[in-house]
Every structure is written in C-alpha cells, then in structure tokens.
Write a protein that holds these residues in place. Structure first.
Motif, PDB file in Angstrom:
ATOM      1  N   GLU A 260      50.223  57.919  21.181  1.00 27.73           N
ATOM      2  CA  GLU A 260      50.767  58.948  22.073  1.00 27.73           C
ATOM      3  C   GLU A 260      49.798  60.118  22.220  1.00 27.73           C
ATOM      4  N   ILE A 261      49.206  60.547  21.119  1.00 24.60           N
ATOM      5  CA  ILE A 261      48.284  61.685  21.180  1.00 24.60           C
ATOM      6  C   ILE A 261      47.013  61.322  21.940  1.00 24.60           C
ATOM      7  N   ILE A 262      46.431  60.185  21.610  1.00 29.63           N
ATOM      8  CA  ILE A 262      45.178  59.784  22.258  1.00 29.63           C
ATOM      9  C   ILE A 262      45.389  59.510  23.739  1.00 29.63           C
ATOM     10  N   ASP A 263      46.486  58.831  24.079  1.00 27.62           N
ATOM     11  CA  ASP A 263      46.754  58.526  25.491  1.00 27.62           C
ATOM     12  C   ASP A 263      46.975  59.804  26.296  1.00 27.62           C
ATOM     13  N   GLU A 264      47.625  60.785  25.694  1.00 28.29           N
ATOM     14  CA  GLU A 264      47.833  62.047  26.392  1.00 28.29           C
ATOM     15  C   GLU A 264      46.502  62.800  26.553  1.00 28.29           C
ATOM     16  N   ALA A 265      45.658  62.721  25.537  1.00 32.21           N
ATOM     17  CA  ALA A 265      44.338  63.352  25.649  1.00 32.21           C
ATOM     18  C   ALA A 265      43.528  62.720  26.777  1.00 32.21           C
ATOM     19  N   ILE A 266      43.589  61.409  26.876  1.00 33.20           N
ATOM     20  CA  ILE A 266      42.876  60.716  27.954  1.00 33.20           C
ATOM     21  C   ILE A 266      43.456  61.103  29.309  1.00 33.20           C
ATOM     22  N   ALA A 267      44.792  61.171  29.388  1.00 28.71           N
ATOM     23  CA  ALA A 267      45.435  61.543  30.648  1.00 28.71           C
ATOM     24  C   ALA A 267      45.036  62.947  31.076  1.00 28.71           C
ATOM     25  N   GLN A 268      44.784  63.814  30.110  1.00 25.47           N
ATOM     26  CA  GLN A 268      44.346  65.179  30.417  1.00 25.47           C
ATOM     27  C   GLN A 268      42.831  65.267  30.604  1.00 25.47           C
ATOM     28  N   LYS A 269      42.187  64.093  30.656  1.00 23.16           N
ATOM     29  CA  LYS A 269      40.743  63.983  30.926  1.00 23.16           C
ATOM     30  C   LYS A 269      39.879  64.565  29.812  1.00 23.16           C
ATOM     31  N   HIS A 270      40.378  64.505  28.567  1.00 17.18           N
ATOM     32  CA  HIS A 270      39.585  64.906  27.417  1.00 17.18           C
ATOM     33  C   HIS A 270      38.841  63.687  26.868  1.00 17.18           C
ATOM     34  N   PRO A 271      37.598  63.810  26.431  1.00 19.71           N
ATOM     35  CA  PRO A 271      36.870  62.680  25.847  1.00 19.71           C
ATOM     36  C   PRO A 271      37.412  62.339  24.468  1.00 19.71           C
ATOM     37  N   VAL A 272      37.352  61.056  24.107  1.00 21.93           N
ATOM     38  CA  VAL A 272      37.831  60.599  22.801  1.00 21.93           C
ATOM     39  C   VAL A 272      36.891  59.533  22.249  1.00 21.93           C
ATOM     40  N   ILE A 273      36.980  59.332  20.954  1.00 23.48           N
ATOM     41  CA  ILE A 273      36.269  58.246  20.273  1.00 23.48           C
ATOM     42  C   ILE A 273      37.309  57.357  19.619  1.00 23.48           C
ATOM     43  N   LEU A 274      37.234  56.061  19.900  1.00 25.41           N
ATOM     44  CA  LEU A 274      38.199  55.109  19.360  1.00 25.41           C
ATOM     45  C   LEU A 274      37.520  54.180  18.360  1.00 25.41           C
ATOM     46  N   ILE A 275      38.160  53.994  17.193  1.00 22.80           N
ATOM     47  CA  ILE A 275      37.702  53.014  16.206  1.00 22.80           C
ATOM     48  C   ILE A 275      38.400  51.702  16.534  1.00 22.80           C
ATOM     49  N   THR A 276      37.657  50.650  16.846  1.00 23.03           N
ATOM     50  CA  THR A 276      38.267  49.397  17.271  1.00 23.03           C
ATOM     51  C   THR A 276      38.450  48.443  16.090  1.00 23.03           C
ATOM     52  N   ASP A 277      39.402  47.515  16.246  1.00 27.07           N
ATOM     53  CA  ASP A 277      39.785  46.638  15.141  1.00 27.07           C
ATOM     54  C   ASP A 277      39.009  45.326  15.101  1.00 27.07           C
ATOM     55  N   ASN A 278      37.951  45.211  15.891  1.00 32.38           N
ATOM     56  CA  ASN A 278      37.089  44.023  15.842  1.00 32.38           C
ATOM     57  C   ASN A 278      35.689  44.439  16.262  1.00 32.38           C
ATOM     58  N   GLY A 279      34.712  43.632  15.892  1.00 31.84           N
ATOM     59  CA  GLY A 279      33.345  43.917  16.303  1.00 31.84           C
ATOM     60  C   GLY A 279      33.118  43.555  17.756  1.00 31.84           C
ATOM     61  N   PHE A 280      31.936  43.864  18.272  1.00 34.19           N
ATOM     62  CA  PHE A 280      31.582  43.561  19.653  1.00 34.19           C
ATOM     63  C   PHE A 280      30.810  42.250  19.694  1.00 34.19           C
ATOM     64  N   PRO A 281      31.259  41.281  20.499  1.00 32.69           N
ATOM     65  CA  PRO A 281      30.477  40.048  20.646  1.00 32.69           C
ATOM     66  C   PRO A 281      29.185  40.320  21.405  1.00 32.69           C
ATOM     67  N   GLU A 282      28.342  39.314  21.491  1.00 31.51           N
ATOM     68  CA  GLU A 282      27.061  39.476  22.190  1.00 31.51           C
ATOM     69  C   GLU A 282      27.277  39.906  23.634  1.00 31.51           C
ATOM     70  N   ILE A 283      28.245  39.283  24.286  1.00 37.31           N
ATOM     71  CA  ILE A 283      28.617  39.678  25.645  1.00 37.31           C
ATOM     72  C   ILE A 283      29.989  40.318  25.554  1.00 37.31           C
ATOM     73  N   TYR A 284      30.037  41.641  25.693  1.00 40.87           N
ATOM     74  CA  TYR A 284      31.278  42.374  25.467  1.00 40.87           C
ATOM     75  C   TYR A 284      31.778  42.982  26.772  1.00 40.87           C
ATOM     76  N   HIS A 285      33.046  42.738  27.066  1.00 46.69           N
ATOM     77  CA  HIS A 285      33.659  43.267  28.274  1.00 46.69           C
ATOM     78  C   HIS A 285      34.930  44.039  27.898  1.00 46.69           C
ATOM     79  N   PRO A 286      34.871  45.376  27.832  1.00 50.68           N
ATOM     80  CA  PRO A 286      36.106  46.128  27.626  1.00 50.68           C
ATOM     81  C   PRO A 286      36.980  46.065  28.867  1.00 50.68           C
ATOM     82  N   SER A 287      38.192  46.569  28.764  1.00 55.36           N
ATOM     83  CA  SER A 287      39.078  46.597  29.926  1.00 55.36           C
ATOM     84  C   SER A 287      38.470  47.483  31.008  1.00 55.36           C
ATOM     85  N   GLU A 288      38.939  47.293  32.241  1.00 55.93           N
ATOM     86  CA  GLU A 288      38.401  48.083  33.348  1.00 55.93           C
ATOM     87  C   GLU A 288      38.633  49.571  33.110  1.00 55.93           C
ATOM     88  N   ALA A 289      39.817  49.918  32.561  1.00 51.85           N
ATOM     89  CA  ALA A 289      40.119  51.332  32.319  1.00 51.85           C
ATOM     90  C   ALA A 289      39.143  51.933  31.320  1.00 51.85           C
TER      91      ALA A 289
END
Length: 396
Positions: free
Chosen positions: A315-344
């Motif tokens: 809730e806090i992070i999503d609201e920060a993003i909605a208010q156009k504030h930059p954020v850093i997210l710790i992800t629960d898996n590593g990045f494969p060689e070819i990595y495609h995050p969501s469009e958003a």
C-alpha cells in the motif's frame, strides 16, 4: 530448475482444450532474421508511427504460416493475439476441442507446434536458396513466395519435398515455452504483454544502460554470517536447521564474503537519501502513522526501499508510485539473461523512477510456488543494509 525452451507443465497433457501462450525462438537470435523494430516510443498505440515490427520476407512467411497453416491442419485451433519479433515470436492458441491428427488419432499441442516449425523451416530454406525442389511438384497453394526480397501472395508449390542439404541450420530453435493455464485475468495480462513487445523492445534499445540487468553492482556489506545472525536474532530462524540455511545461501549472490545485488533500472536512485519500508505485524495499530511518515519522506525527496511483500508495504509503495515518487524494490528472484519486467515497471525504469534490486541468483519458479518466510526476512534485511538504516526509523 533452469529456464528452458523445453519447459513443460507436469500437470497438463497438452491434449485438453484451453488457451496457451506460446513463445518460439529463432535458431540464431543474433541475426534477427524476422524483422526490425521501427517507430517512436512517444507515439501512442494506433498512431501511424507507433512502435511496430517491420517484417522481412522470412518474417512475413512466418506470419502467413502462423495464421493459415495451423488452422488448415487443425480447424479446432484458433490463433489469437500474436507478435512476430526480430528473433522470436509470441502467440495465443485457443484449442477449442480435442486435437485430432489427419490419421484420426488424438494428438497434443507439441505435435502442432513441431509441424508449424517444420513447415516454416522448409519455406525458410527455399527463401535462402538451400532447398532443392524435387522434380515433380505437388499441387499448388496460395502460400507466400519471395519477390524482390519481400513476401507476396503469388501461388507457389506447396508441400514439395526438399532434398536435405547437410549442415543447414533450421529457422527455429528446438522446443518452445508455454504459459498455462491461462485464466481470464491472466489471459488479459498475456495479451497486453504480447501487444507491448515492440514498444518495450524500443524502450530497451533507446535506454541500453538502464534497461538490462547490471550484474553484482551493489555491495550490501552484509556477510552471510551476519545475515544468519540477523535472522536468528530478529526472526527466530532455527539455529540447527542446516538444510534451510544452506538452501538460502545457495541462492544468494556472494562476492568476497559479502552479499551483493544485481540491479535493473535507474541506478542513480542509489545516490539519494534512502529509507527502508518494512511493515511488521506488531506495528499494525500504527500503520496509518507509518504510511503518513513514509509518504512525507518520499515527498521530501527521499527514495523508499522495500521488498513490497506485506500488504502494508504494498500500500505504501503503490501510493508512492502513484504520487510519482521514485522507489527501489527488492525482488524475490534473480534476473535471467533475458529479463523482461512488466510494461508498467519498464515505463517507471525509463522515467528514472524505479530501480529493481535482487540479492538472488535466478531460478525458474512455478507460478504457484510461494516465497518462504526466511526469504522475506532476508530481503527486509537487505533493504535496511542498502539504506544503512533500521526499519523502525519512522517511529522516531
């Protein structure tokens, strides 16, 4: 388990009706033989200059085979959303009924894909001049041929038998990837992903440094022993569970006895003042206060860092993003060689409003596999280490 073009779901026999999202790679991805991305990322979908794929003769042939050959042999199959990219293709298959082959036997989706790829290979060899046509051609069909370097609708010989030339490469790599089962909500997500492929590729091309995984770029200064001590002290990790600890450390990125992180996105966000967002159950009565303090800090130019696992963190992070504030997210898996995050997330990265960080090596995880509590706590520890601040800062 590693990501593979031959990955299959053990719970599906591929003979059942349903929706499948299929991905196929060309044999030599570097050649990008199917086309090239053109257009302007600033133009919206539907605009004449919106990002799109300009197909080569080979790409047009593949598109024709996809839209006509499969349904001609298997009328119960409908090809829906698709995109032919320079070095791979995505398409959604709607299997409406049991798959029956020409000999009247029930078959499975793998046979359908193999037949499609074989047909494309034969026409590909014709286009590049590596297929010798037999002396007696079979009846003609309206399949595309090559004229002046582009595919046309001129009738050419259809199921001609080609004399194989030793050592010639196929058009497509072996195997394919499928996403199943495609439920209504997931189906719409996959459709959007397919349509966004050209735009996302152009975004990555225009931002080569930000939009590719950067390996081991962040030193957390946390040793594996320090992390273990934190988990035991703060979260009651069993001290005698050697297998649990070994499984955790095997997945961590470790260099010179320090846990390090890969990153993706706006790396310059690390230069800002950083504060961790971690929501504990014991602090639930004070959540409104925590949210207000965190969003006030974000409005003041501080970058919030979070694994975004607990509902309060989301809730806090999503609201920060909605208010156009930059954020850093710790992800629960590593990045494969070819990595495609969501469009958003890709859009946020290009706007310098998001950095994705992971302390994990990549491993393929089934969609129904849940993250462990120990992993969650480890990621919270990494968030605090990156910020050099404890997660109770907001109380002070």
């Amino acid at each position: 388990m590693t990501h593979s073009m031959k990955r299959r779901s053990p719970g599906n026999n591929y003979k059942d009706p349903g929706f499948y999202h299929i991905t196929i790679n060309v044999y030599d991805r570097k050649k990008q033989s199917l086309g090239r991305i053109i257009g302007d990322v600033q133009c919206p979908d539907g605009h004449p200059n919106a990002p799109r794929v300009e197909l080569t003769a080979i790409g047009k042939m593949v598109e024709y085979e996809l839209l006509h050959s499969i349904t001609r042999h298997y009328p119960v199959i409908e090809i829906q959303d698709y995109v032919v990219m320079p070095e791979h293709m995505h398409f959604i298959v709607n299997v409406k009924n049991s798959l029956i082959s020409k000999n009247g036997r029930q078959t499975h989706l793998g046979k359908v894909i193999a037949g499609f790829k074989e047909g494309c290979n034969r026409r590909y060899w014709e286009i590049i001049g590596q297929g010798e046509v037999a002396a007696k051609p079979q009846p003609t069909t309206n399949a595309p041929s090559v004229a002046g370097g582009f595919a046309t609708s001129t009738p050419v010989s259809g199921a001609k038998k080609l004399r194989y030339i030793s050592g010639r490469q196929p058009l497509f790599a072996s195997g394919y990837v499928d996403v199943i089962p495609l439920k209504p909500g997931q189906l719409e997500t996959q459709r959007a992903y397919i349509h966004a492929n050209p735009r996302n590729r152009l975004l990555r091309t225009n931002n080569p440094n930000a939009l590719r995984p950067q390996r081991k770029t962040i030193d957390t200064l946390v040793t594996p022993n320090a992390l273990r001590g934190y988990l035991i002290r703060e979260h009651a990790l069993p001290t005698d569970d050697a297998l649990m600890w070994q499984a955790l450390t095997d997945r961590l990125l470790i260099v010179n006895n320090h846990i390090v992180c890969d990153s993706y996105g706006s790396f310059q966000l690390l230069e800002h003042h950083l504060l961790p967002v971690v929501c504990h159950r014991k602090d639930k009565p004070s959540f409104v206060q925590q949210k207000q303090v965190c969003l006030k800090a974000a409005a003041d130019g501080i970058v919030l860092v979070s694994a975004r696992i607990a509902p309060g963190e989301q809730e806090i992070i999503d609201e920060a993003i909605a208010q156009k504030h930059p954020v850093i997210l710790i992800t629960d898996n590593g990045f494969p060689e070819i990595y495609h995050p969501s469009e958003a997330r890709l859009q946020l990265c290009t706007a310098n409003r998001l950095l994705l960080v992971t302390p994990w090596t990549y491993q393929y995880c089934p969609t129904n596999e849940e993250i462990t509590v120990t992993q969650c706590k480890a990621m919270n520890c990494i968030a605090q280490a990156i910020c050099h601040t404890k997660d109770d800062w907001w109380k002070k």
